[in-house]
Write an enzyme that holds these catalytic residues in place. Structure first.
Site, short mmCIF file in Angstrom:
data_model
loop_
_atom_site.label_atom_id
_atom_site.label_comp_id
_atom_site.label_asym_id
_atom_site.label_seq_id
_atom_site.Cartn_x
_atom_site.Cartn_y
_atom_site.Cartn_z
N ASN A 182 -39.45 -4.32 23.94
CA ASN A 182 -40.82 -4.56 23.48
C ASN A 182 -41.76 -3.82 24.42
OD1 ASN A 182 -40.29 -6.49 21.26
ND2 ASN A 182 -39.30 -7.58 22.96
N GLU A 183 -42.11 -2.62 23.99
CA GLU A 183 -42.88 -1.72 24.84
C GLU A 183 -44.36 -2.10 24.80
OE1 GLU A 183 -41.24 0.07 26.72
OE2 GLU A 183 -39.60 1.15 25.78
N PRO A 184 -45.19 -1.57 25.74
CA PRO A 184 -46.61 -1.89 25.75
C PRO A 184 -47.23 -1.76 24.35
CG PRO A 184 -46.07 -0.55 27.63
CD PRO A 184 -44.82 -0.66 26.83
N THR A 186 -46.71 -3.96 21.94
CA THR A 186 -45.96 -4.75 20.96
C THR A 186 -46.73 -6.01 20.58
OG1 THR A 186 -43.90 -4.04 21.98
CG2 THR A 186 -43.77 -5.98 20.58
N THR A 201 -39.52 4.53 29.66
CA THR A 201 -38.24 3.81 29.54
C THR A 201 -37.11 4.82 29.35
OG1 THR A 201 -39.47 2.06 28.44
CG2 THR A 201 -37.08 1.98 28.25
#
Ligand code: F6R
Length: 673
Positions: A182-184, A186, A201
């Site tokens: 869950n990347e920035p 999300t 990532t």
């Protein structure tokens, strides 16, 4: 031994997790932390603690005759937790018969058998070594076709719900604050789905995949909602690379840009940190703002600064001066009182007195004489003046750390006539591109042709370059691999020699290549040093009997090589500490390639002129194999010479902001006592 002792202390003190959480709640109310945290001296201790919590949860459920549903993570951080769980299974009979696991995520697309799949990771670190039932293991399917993904994800969610939800979720944290994938950005409402993996990532995973281009761009990940719906969450973070993001997740208001900060709204979350990942929290940076530091904190593990010692006063005054954007000598009583530092006046009567004390402390760290200034009173100088000409031994973990981190000081030591020795602790061979070796072969081939008389030389170049090419393409010819590795080492050796020569160190006998065996094991297996590593260091020290040792105290390099090199040095020093020459030897630690000392840590500051900066840059350039895109740049896109220059300039700027003289650059050293 130390770790074993500490483990016993942990066992005694932390047996009751509840006590720990209660203490955290107390501390949370003191500091501006928005989530409970537990800090440990070392990741291995934190791992024992977390493994114990997981084991307790499993056992509790067993007693009730219930299934225990665990949410599991991959990555480097949980490895030590899984190995402790395996130990608990093998040595203390912990059974996983009632355990059902759901993994957070999996790359997409990826084969289960691929060595980088999370599937393979989980089996090799945990599932293959415990008695879990194989059909109780759920991992998102990285082989699913695009069409099936949505359906699979909904099934995954439903399965979790059907089993009554996840009892305990283990999480790591990405440098960008991601949890799972869950990347920035999300959404909080997200559930298990296919996601895009963010650049940082992928960059962080590029070493494992042998290059950024091989890292999948997508993954299947549980959502933030899925994670927030679990009954209990433990997030773990180890190492200084995580310090910045931990500060954001713990101290800043929750926001989507830092997905881990959303855990603040979960009622039963604990962040388990080691000292390095917690180091940027205000409780370490400026605890005096929140609490009376002259009193001991209730929790001995909270590790806040205790008491107004000179060291703590120096740290606090530097912090205050930089915060107020005023030089030290301009700070007023009001500045001190308004920032929780009034307690200092019990020791030094006023801001006036304190300012002068700290200003002098800093002034006394600055010297143009890293080997000591001969024939002077050295009472307030960082290094002894006698003997005027010293034997100096510089330890460099990789062949370029010496010039990157202390090129200016190295230069001065030579210029000032000291007998300088350098010891390259490892060959640094893994950090040379395969292509670079082929280029060098090509060059040699051309040279051999020019000299054409030596046809045997030409033949052998052709033969071995073919072997190496075969190895690079097929990765099967072991002899090819060994030769490639030896050539890489020799490239780095000759670069190191050229850099030394450039700085004026011509004596080959003063350059030592230790080739410590721990390094040769390969990136993934370098976990500890052996007695052979220590004895190599010990023998060299005994032979040279240095008056001064310089060594890397920078522990943020991505593969832990610096840490292991320093460990070997500490052990060697400990073994030799009773020898008379050793009692007089000062040991200075440098940083620079990956990180820099904070001003309050610096005991000796060596200023550099603009010309010296250029000279240092040229010495770093001699390491051609590391230029134009190093194999292992860590998480910093800058070249090493750029990092060094920017860090040295920043240290100089900090000194001048504090009101000291303005230099172009400064190299900082901390004394190892
Ligand atoms: C792993 C995962 C990731 C990692 C995170 C930290 O399943 O989903 O969120 O937890 O990237 O990785 P390490 O522990 O390698 O620093």
């Amino acid at each position: 031994k130390e770790l074993e002792k500490l483990k016993i202390i942990i066992e005694k003190n932390l047996n009751s997790k509840l006590d720990n959480i209660k203490r955290n709640v107390y501390e949370q109310s003191v500091f501006k932390e928005r989530v409970p945290i537990s800090i440990f001296e070392h990741p291995s201790l934190g791992s024992v603690f977390v493994a114990r919590i997981i084991a307790d949860t499993i056992i509790k459920k067993q007693k009730l005759g219930e299934k225990c549903i665990l949410g599991l993570a991959t990555g480097s951080s949980p490895i030590s937790i899984y190995s402790e769980l395996v130990r608990l299974h093998k040595e203390e009979g912990l059974s996983f018969q009632n355990v059902i696991t759901f993994n957070l995520d999996e790359y997409w697309p990826i084969d289960k058998e691929s060595r980088n799949s999370y599937h393979a990771f989980m089996f090799s670190h945990l599932f293959n070594h415990v008695d879990i039932k194989k059909n109780n293991i759920y991992i998102p399917d990285g082989t699913a076709s695009s069409k099936m993904i949505e359906q699979n994800c909904l099934k995954y969610e439903n399965k979790i719900r059907e089993l009554g939800g996840i009892d305990l979720q283990l999480l790591g944290i990405g440098r960008n604050g991601h949890i799972g994938f869950n990347e920035p950005g999300t959404l909080k409402s997200s559930i298990t789905r296919k996601v895009k993996i963010e650049y940082t990532t992928r960059f962080d995973a590029s070493e494992e995949f042998g290059g950024l281009n091989n890292v999948p761009k997508e993954a299947i990940s549980m959502g933030t909602r899925t994670i927030l719906d679990t009954k209990e969450i433990i997030l773990i973070a180890w190492g200084s690379n995580k310090a910045k993001i931990i500060k954001k997740a713990v101290e800043e208001k929750k926001n989507d840009v830092v997905p881990a900060s959303l855990l603040q709204e979960h009622k039963n979350t604990l962040f388990v940190l080691d000292k390095e990942s917690a180091a940027s929290l205000d409780r370490f940076i400026c605890p005096w703002v929140y609490t009376d530091i002259s009193k001991k904190p209730k929790n001995p593990l909270s590790s806040t600064i205790i008491g107004w010692s000179n060291k703590n006063i120096k740290k606090a005054v530097i912090w205050l001066s930089l915060k107020m954007k005023k030089s030290i000598l301009l700070l007023t009583d009001e500045d001190y009182n308004e920032n929780g530092m009034g307690g200092i006046f019990e020791k030094f009567k006023s801001s006036y007195e304190t300012n002068i004390e700290v200003f002098n402390m800093l002034q006394n760290t600055i010297t143009g004489w890293p080997g000591g200034k001969p024939n002077t009173d050295d009472k307030s100088r960082p290094e002894k003046s006698h003997p005027g000409k010293k034997r100096v031994l510089i330890f460099s973990p990789h062949p370029d750390d010496d010039v990157i981190s202390m090129g200016g000081t190295f230069d001065r030591l030579i210029q000032q006539g000291h007998d300088v020795h350098v010891a390259y602790q490892t060959s640094g061979s893994t950090a040379v591109w395969d292509d670079y070796v082929l280029e060098i072969f090509d060059l040699n081939n051309n040279i051999a042709k020019v000299l054409s008389k030596n046809s045997r030389f030409l033949e052998s170049i052709n033969k071995y370059s073919q072997k190496i090419k075969n190895y690079i393409e097929n990765k099967i010819d072991f002899e090819g691999f060994q030769i490639l590795n030896q050539i890489k080492s020799s490239i780095r050796k000759s670069e190191a020699y050229q850099a030394c020569k450039f700085l004026g160190l011509n004596k080959k006998n003063n350059i030592h290549y230790l080739e410590m065996p721990f390094y040769q094991k390969g990136v993934k297996k370098r976990t500890d040093i052996s007695s052979t590593d220590i004895s190599l260091v010990e023998k060299l020290i005994k032979k040279i009997k240095p008056h001064q040792i310089f060594a890397a105290g920078d522990l943020s390099d991505p593969h832990g090589t610096h840490r292991l090199c320093l460990r070997a040095l500490y052990r060697a020093i400990n073994n030799l500490k009773n020898l008379s020459f050793m009692k007089k030897c000062s040991v200075w630690l440098y940083k620079g390639a990956w990180n820099e000392w904070k001003i309050n840590d610096i005991d000796m500051a060596i200023p550099m002129s603009p010309d010296q900066i250029i000279k240092k840059r040229k010495a770093i350039y001699k390491h051609k194999s590391q230029k134009d895109g190093a194999v292992f740049p860590g998480n910093d896109p800058r070249e090493f010479w750029q990092r060094a220059e920017e860090r040295n300039a920043k240290t100089a700027k900090n000194y001048s902001d504090l009101g000291l003289a303005k230099y172009a650059a400064i190299e900082g050293f901390k004394k190892y006592k």
